[in-house]
Scaffold this motif. Structure first.
Motif, PDB file in Angstrom:
ATOM      1  N   ASN A 433       0.807  -1.224   0.000  1.00 21.17           N
ATOM      2  CA  ASN A 433       0.000   0.000   0.000  1.00 21.17           C
ATOM      3  C   ASN A 433       0.842   1.276   0.000  1.00 21.17           C
ATOM      4  OD1 ASN A 433      -2.421  -1.440   0.122  1.00 21.17           O
ATOM      5  ND2 ASN A 433      -2.258  -1.644   2.351  1.00 21.17           N
ATOM      6  N   ARG A 436       0.832   3.554  -3.350  1.00 23.04           N
ATOM      7  CA  ARG A 436      -0.384   4.354  -3.503  1.00 23.04           C
ATOM      8  C   ARG A 436      -0.453   5.440  -2.432  1.00 23.04           C
ATOM      9  NH1 ARG A 436      -3.489   0.516  -3.657  1.00 23.04           N
ATOM     10  NH2 ARG A 436      -4.296   0.427  -1.515  1.00 23.04           N
ATOM     11  N   PHE A 475      -3.243   4.955   6.721  1.00 24.33           N
ATOM     12  CA  PHE A 475      -2.173   4.121   6.162  1.00 24.33           C
ATOM     13  C   PHE A 475      -1.493   3.306   7.268  1.00 24.33           C
ATOM     14  CE2 PHE A 475       2.441   3.868   5.307  1.00 24.33           C
ATOM     15  CZ  PHE A 475       2.399   2.927   4.292  1.00 24.33           C
ATOM     16  N   SER A 482      -2.007  -5.500   7.793  1.00 18.76           N
ATOM     17  CA  SER A 482      -1.519  -6.244   6.636  1.00 18.76           C
ATOM     18  C   SER A 482      -0.537  -7.320   7.077  1.00 18.76           C
ATOM     19  CB  SER A 482      -0.832  -5.286   5.655  1.00 18.76           C
ATOM     20  OG  SER A 482      -0.234  -6.018   4.608  1.00 18.76           O
TER      21      SER A 482
END
Length: 675
Positions: A433, A436, A475, A482
Motif C-alpha cells: 500500500n 499508492r 495508512f 496487513s
C-alpha cells in the motif's frame, strides 16, 4: 357622362371600400416582412400618410356617386385613356368580381406573411398601424451586467446602456470568459441579442422585462434588435491577455527507487495559469505530439516558483535520453512550452521477483507483438505460483483480468490498458500500500502548496492539513493489519503534527513563504519514504540548514562589499606610485578602520555559524575554519596596508562561502544515506 354611373348609395360605396381594403392588406403584408426596420422611420411615415390620403379620396369619390375603380390602378394618373375607357365599359358585376379576387389574393399574401413572421407578427402589425415617427413608444431600458471569471480577480459590475445609441457608449473593458447578462425593460415583445454571428433569444425575467446572456470569447460588438430595428449597438473592449511566461525550468535527478525526479519551475501569467503539463518526446521530435502527458496540478496561480516531484518511470522512454517538455496553459487557452534537451528519465528498480517478471512481460508485450499469446500464458502461470499467502487475492484477479484483456486485444488501446494493469500490479506487489499512499500524500501536499500560493483562508488550509493527517493515520492502520511488514511505518505523528501547527500558524499570520517551505520539506520526506526526515530531529536539521543558507548569502554580500573596497584602494595606490606597491601604514585612515571592524565581525559570524552547524550534526568545519583563518589574514593585510594580499585572501573567502552554500543546499534537499 362616360365612366360615371348613378347607383344607389349602398352600391356607390362598395367599390371604394373594396379598394381601400386591398390597399390596407397590401400595406400590412409589406409591414409583416419587417421592411420598415431597414428604412428610415420617415419613409414609413410618408407611406402611411399617403395611403391614408388615398383611402380618404377613394371613399369620398365613392360617396359622390362616381365610379372610381380604375383610379387606384393608376389609369388616370398615367393617362392611359384607352385602358380607362375599356375598364369603364365593364359592368358593376365584373368590377365587383375583380375587386373580390384582388381582396382574396391580398388576404392570402397577408396570411402567408403572418405565418412567416411567426410570434413577431403582433409587434410588426403594431408598428404598421402606429409608425414610430408619428406615435410615441416607451424608451427601452437596457441594462448590462458583467461577471468576470474568478481568475481575473475583478468584481462584478452593471452598466445602463442608452437605447438607440450606435457605438456611442464607452463600456468598461472586460476580461475574456466573462459572463454577460443583458436585461431589457419597457418593451412589450422580446427582442433579440446579437453577439458576433450568434443570435440569442430573450426570455421573460421574473423581475419584469426580458433577459438574455452570453459568454465573452472573441466578440468585438454586441447589439439588441427588435426584428430589423436596432435598439442599440455597443463595442466590446477586451483587456489584453498575454500568454503565460516560463521564466525557469530545471531538471534534477533524484536517488529514489520509485523513479521520481525534481522539476524546478518559475512560471507566471497575468490572469492565472489553468494547468501545467509535462510530457516526453524523442530527441529532436516535435513538441505537438507529446507522450506520457502528466498534469502537475498547478492551477489558478498568477505566479508559481518552486519544486514539483514527477514520476514518469512507467513510460516506455524510462532509462533513455529524451527531450522533456513543460507546457503551460492559461485561462484563455494560450499555451507556452519549454523544452529541456537530452535528459534521462529515471528507471524504477524492482527487487521483488514477481514484480520483475511482470515488468518483463509488460515490456515484451510492446517489443514482441507476435508473442502475445505466449506472454498471456506466462501471466496465467504467474497466478499459479504459491506465495505462502503473502499476496492478497486482488492481485490474482488483476492477473486474470490482464490475461483476458491481452487474449482479446484488438487495438492499441487494449494493449495500453493491459500494460497499465501490469505496471500497477508490479508496483503494488513491490510496495504494497505504500506506493499508492506516497502518491496520495504527494497529491495532497501539492494541493496544500497551491492553496498557500493562492493565499487561501486559514479554514481551507486547516481542512487540507486534517485530510493529510487522516490519510497518514489510515495508512498506518492498514499496515498494522496487513500480513506484509517489510517496510517501516513508524512515522513520528507528534512531530508531524507540530509541523502542521507551524504551517497553520504561518497561514494565519499570512506568512505564506515559510509555510510553503515547510510543505516542500514534507514532500521530500514522503518522496524518499524516510520517516527520519519527518521526525522532530529531522525538521530541526532542515531548519538549521535553511537559516544557515540565509546567513551565508548575507556573508557573501558583505564580503563582496569589502572586496570591492579593497580592490578600489589597491588601484588608487598603484596609480599614485610608479614604483611597485609596498607596505604603507594606513592605521590612521578612518575608512580602513571601518572596513577592518566589519571584517572582524564577519569572522566572528563565520565561527558562530560553524558551531551552530556542528551542534545540529552538519559538518561544515572544512569550510568555516579556513574561511575564519583567511578573514584573519585579510585583517592583518589591511592593517599593514597590503591591499594586494588582502584582495587575494578575499577571493579565496568568496570561493569557500560559495562551496558552503552549495553544501547547505544539498542538506536542505536531504537524500537518505543508504541510497
Amino acid at each position: 357622362m362616360a365612366g360615371v354611373n348613378r347607383i344607389d348609395s349602398g352600391r356607390r360605396l362598395a367599390p371604394g371600400l373594396l379598394l381601400a381594403a386591398v390597399l390596407i392588406l397590401i400595406y400590412l403584408t409589406l409591414s409583416l416582412t419587417d421592411l420598415w426596420g431597414y428604412l428610415p422611420t420617415v419613409v414609413q411615415a410618408s407611406v402611411y400618410l399617403l395611403l391614408s390620403g388615398v383611402i380618404i379620396i377613394l371613399l369620398l369619390s365613392s360617396l359622390s356617386g362616381k365610379r372610381i375603380w380604375p383610379l387606384p390602378l393608376g389609369l388616370k394618373a398615367l393617362e392611359l385613356k384607352a385602358l380607362e375607357l375599356k375598364a369603364l365599359e365593364l359592368g358593376a358585376r365584373e368590377l365587383r368580381t375583380l375587386g373580390l379576387k384582388a381582396l382574396g389574393l391580398a388576404a392570402i399574401a397577408l396570411a402567408v406573411a403572418a405565418i412567416i413572421a411567426g410570434p413577431d407578427s403582433g409587434r410588426l402589425l403594431e408598428i404598421a398601424l402606429k409608425p414610430p415617427a408619428l406615435f410615441s413608444y416607451p424608451v427601452p431600458e437596457i441594462i448590462m451586467t458583467v461577471k468576470p471569471p474568478s481568475f481575473s480577480g475583478r468584481r462584478k459590475f452593471t452598466e445602463n446602456m442608452s437605447a438607440g445609441d450606435e457605438k456611442t457608449s464607452n463600456p468598461a473593458p472586460m476580461v475574456q470568459g466573462s459572463k454577460i447578462t443583458v436585461r431589457v425593460k419597457n418593451i412589450a415583445d422580446a427582442p433579440i441579442l446579437i453577439t458576433g454571428s450568434r443570435k440569442v433569444k430573450f426570455r421573460a425575467d421574473k423581475n419584469g422585462g426580458f433577459r438574455a446572456g452570453f459568454t465573452l470569447r472573441n466578440q468585438t460588438m454586441w447589439q439588441v434588435r427588435a426584428g430589423s430595428r436596432s435598439l442599440g449597438q455597443w463595442p466590446i473592449l477586451l483587456l489584453e491577455d498575454n500568454p503565460p511566461v516560463i521564466h525557469r525550468v530545471a531538471y534534477h535527478m533524484m536517488k529514489t527507487k520509485e523513479g521520481f525526479f525534481d522539476l524546478s519551475l518559475d512560471i507566471s501569467d497575468d490572469f492565472g495559469v489553468r494547468d501545467v503539463v509535462v510530457g516526453i518526446m524523442p530527441i529532436g521530435g516535435k513538441s505537438d505530439s507529446l507522450r506520457d502527458r502528466t498534469n502537475l496540478g498547478i492551477a489558478g496561480l498568477k505566479r508559481f516558483s518552486g519544486n514539483i516531484y514527477v514520476n514518469l518511470a512507467a513510460s516506455d522512454f524510462a532509462g533513455r535520453k529524451v527531450d522533456l517538455v513543460v507546457e503551460v496553459t492559461d485561462q484563455a487557452g494560450q499555451t507556452q512550452q519549454k523544452v529541456i534537451r537530452d535528459i534521462t528519465i529515471p528507471v524504477r528498480r524492482f527487487s521483488n521477483a514477481f514484480s520483475r517478471q511482470i515488468i518483463k512481460i509488460r515490456r515484451d508485450i510492446l517489443t514482441q507483438p507476435g508473442s502475445r499469446k505466449k506472454l498471456a500464458r506466462q501471466l496465467m502461470a504467474l497466478g499459479l505460483v504459491p506465495d505462502n499467502g503473502q499476496m492478497p487475492g486482488i492481485y490474482y484477479l488483476a492477473l486474470r483480468s490482464a490475461y483476458r484483456r491481452l487474449i482479446a486485444a484488438t487495438n492499441d488501446q487494449d494493449i495500453a490498458s493491459v500494460r497499465n494493469i501490469l505496471w500497477a500490479l508490479a508496483a503494488g506487489i513491490q510496495d504494497g500500500n505504500r506506493g499508492r499512499f506516497t502518491r496520495n500524500m504527494l497529491t495532497l501536499l501539492t494541493s496544500l502548496k497551491i492553496a498557500l500560493y493562492q493565499r487561501q483562508p486559514t479554514i481551507i488550509i486547516k481542512g487540507k492539513l486534517q485530510k493529510i493527517d487522516k490519510t497518514l493515520l489510515l495508512f498506518r492502520q492498514m499496515q498494522r493489519l496487513s500480513p506484509r511488514r517489510t517496510l517501516p511505518v513508524d512515522y513520528n505523528i507528534r512531530a508531524l503534527r507540530k509541523l502542521y501547527g507551524k504551517i497553520l500558524a504561518d497561514s494565519y499570520y499570512r506568512k505564506f513563504t515559510p509555510a510553503i517551505n515547510l510543505v516542500s520539506y514534507l514532500e521530500q520526506g514522503f518522496v524518499y519514504n524516510d520517516p527520519l526526515i519527518l521526525s522532530g530531529r529531522g525538521f530541526a536539521h532542515f531548519r538549521t540548514a535553511h537559516h544557515a543558507r540565509k546567513a551565508v548569502k548575507i556573508l557573501e554580500k558583505a564580503q563582496k562589499q569589502i572586496m570591492d573596497f579593497v580592490l578600489k584602494k589597491t588601484i588608487r595606490l598603484e596609480i599614485a606610485s610608479a614604483k611597485p606597491l609596498r607596505a604603507v601604514t594606513m592605521s590612521r585612515n578612518r575608512d580602513i578602520r571601518i572596513w577592518i571592524d566589519i571584517q572582524q565581525k564577519l569572522r566572528k559570524k563565520m565561527k558562530d555559524l560553524g558551531r551552530t552547524l556542528q551542534k545540529s550534526g552538519i559538518d561544515a568545519a572544512r569550510f568555516t575554519v579556513p574561511a575564519g583563518d583567511l578573514a584573519r589574514e585579510v585583517i592583518h593585510s589591511m592593517k599593514d596596508g597590503n591591499m594586494s594580499a588582502a584582495a587575494g585572501y578575499q577571493s579565496q573567502i568568496m570561493t569557500i562561502l560559495q562551496n558552503l552554500g552549495n553544501m547547505l543546499d544539498r542538506e536542505m534537499h536531504y537524500q537518505p544515506k543508504e541510497l
